[in-house]
Write an enzyme that holds these catalytic residues in place. Sequence first.
Site, PDB file in Angstrom:
ATOM      1  N   GLY A  10       0.806  -1.208   0.000  1.00  0.00           N
ATOM      2  CA  GLY A  10       0.000   0.000   0.000  1.00  0.00           C
ATOM      3  C   GLY A  10       0.843   1.263   0.000  1.00  0.00           C
ATOM      4  O   GLY A  10       0.376   2.319   0.388  1.00  0.00           O
ATOM      5  N   ARG A  45      -8.577  -9.962  -0.021  1.00  0.00           N
ATOM      6  CA  ARG A  45      -9.860  -9.521   0.565  1.00  0.00           C
ATOM      7  C   ARG A  45     -10.783  -9.021  -0.539  1.00  0.00           C
ATOM      8  O   ARG A  45     -10.372  -8.853  -1.683  1.00  0.00           O
ATOM      9  CB  ARG A  45      -9.595  -8.362   1.530  1.00  0.00           C
ATOM     10  CG  ARG A  45      -8.991  -7.164   0.802  1.00  0.00           C
ATOM     11  CD  ARG A  45      -8.975  -5.893   1.617  1.00  0.00           C
ATOM     12  NE  ARG A  45      -8.614  -4.758   0.786  1.00  0.00           N
ATOM     13  CZ  ARG A  45      -7.386  -4.428   0.419  1.00  0.00           C
ATOM     14  NH1 ARG A  45      -6.353  -5.139   0.831  1.00  0.00           N
ATOM     15  NH2 ARG A  45      -7.183  -3.372  -0.345  1.00  0.00           N
ATOM     16  N   ARG A 101     -15.386   7.551  -5.199  1.00  0.00           N
ATOM     17  CA  ARG A 101     -15.446   7.391  -3.738  1.00  0.00           C
ATOM     18  C   ARG A 101     -15.887   8.709  -3.116  1.00  0.00           C
ATOM     19  O   ARG A 101     -15.196   9.729  -3.229  1.00  0.00           O
ATOM     20  CB  ARG A 101     -14.088   6.992  -3.180  1.00  0.00           C
ATOM     21  CG  ARG A 101     -13.658   5.616  -3.647  1.00  0.00           C
ATOM     22  CD  ARG A 101     -12.517   5.104  -2.804  1.00  0.00           C
ATOM     23  NE  ARG A 101     -11.983   3.876  -3.360  1.00  0.00           N
ATOM     24  CZ  ARG A 101     -11.143   3.080  -2.722  1.00  0.00           C
ATOM     25  NH1 ARG A 101     -10.727   3.400  -1.508  1.00  0.00           N
ATOM     26  NH2 ARG A 101     -10.701   1.975  -3.289  1.00  0.00           N
TER      27      ARG A 101
END
Length: 446
Positions: free
Chosen positions: A164, A291, A337
Amino acid sequence: MFDKVLIANRGEIALRIQRACKELGIATVAVHSTADAEAMHVRLADESVCIGPPPASDSYLNIPRLLAACEITGADAVHPGYGFLSENARFAEILEDHNITFIGPSSEHIRIMGDKIAAKETVQQLGIPVVPGSEGGISGELEARKVAESIGYPVLVKAASGGGGRGMKVVHRSEDLLSSMASARAEAKAAFGDDTVYMEKFLTKPRHIEIQIFGDGQGNAVHLGERDCSLQRRHQKVFEEAPSPALNADSRKRIGDTVAKAIGELGYRGAGTVEFLYEDGEFYFIEMNTRLQVEHPVTEMITGIDLVLEQIRVASGSQLTISQEDVTFSGHAIECRINAENPRTFRPSPGRITYWHPPGGLGVRVDSGVYQGYSIPPYYDSLIGKLVVHGKTRNECLMRLKRALSEFVIDGIETTIPLFNELIRQPDIANGMYDIHWLEKFLSKP
Ligand code: MV4
């Protein structure tokens, strides 16, 4: 099939998981901190358990409290959502030890992919193309020099426990190699308690393209195409779309088939994402996420496949019911988003939503966990919703997105909606011409 699923998360993703459970006739348990007593995921669940005070470490990340909530309610499975404990191998292991199903991959696969060096070695052996670089971690100065000279500058030093975007150092010249390595090691040690680093060729203008995969843990796996997530700021995705404007059907099939074959051989169970950098027509693996991801609806919109429902099915032991030939791609989807943040500085903007009017109409999906009158607490991620739009073509999708954004009214807090209104009017966005640096360059312009 499960009787009762505990959802170890909050916000829009907790609602998203409840929806899939409802369709399968499974009872839902919400957990919440004291800050979330009034949250929508608590109101809509069949049962709820307060698991602690606002800090996530005392509630949503607290394994003993989550286990107690399972025990009290008799839940037979846990869906972790994204973030929080979703990629915690220890959590998956502990649940299995208590005969509670973790709705996700095996703890072993979570652990391998959490170690960036092990992940790279594993997928490379399965035939997935990786970024040229060191074989495993770098121990000595001599080895560092040798690898850097052979791949050529600029190189990127990455932390094995990172991911990340945390713990990376770009090195442009050999004079800076040793000092950059030393500072990368020190940062990694401080952040992750592990100073193992590895080295890669630094790609200067790639796109971030990720392949959605799905396996049943019994050797069957499919790919569900890619998502282009290049529009990011400080490693936070802002806008995602599928298909990628940069790929054609041939390259999509080639990388997709390679990844699906590898994931099947790995015996992977559940949803996963294989992340690539894409530059000059070539794919380079960087990481795998074990995930469900925030941007999964983009894939759902173009494939018609309910990813959460399929996650629950395979976790309960079912085989994959879809073959690769059954997966068809239809049209184009874009996700924006919606964060409770200033649209320019991204400073969080918690507080009360005094007015909430989401858009609707054909091809428009809003996944959100808020409502009019709700107060956004300051303790958690600032994502309050996702606007996902589908159209037959990218152009139709953009037109519809522009219309949907103009309908969206949120008062009382700042949101990222004005940023999207600006973005969709930029020629580079309209033409799909952007890389991972585009957004930060755009934001730095006066
Ligand atoms: C890279 C790279 C360039 N070259 N690796 C950042 C997050 C982590 N997942 C990997 N990252 C990068 N790895 C090589 N060899 C550039 C990035 C990167 C990046 C990647 C995806 C999306 C946005 C990014 C922003 C800055 C750097």
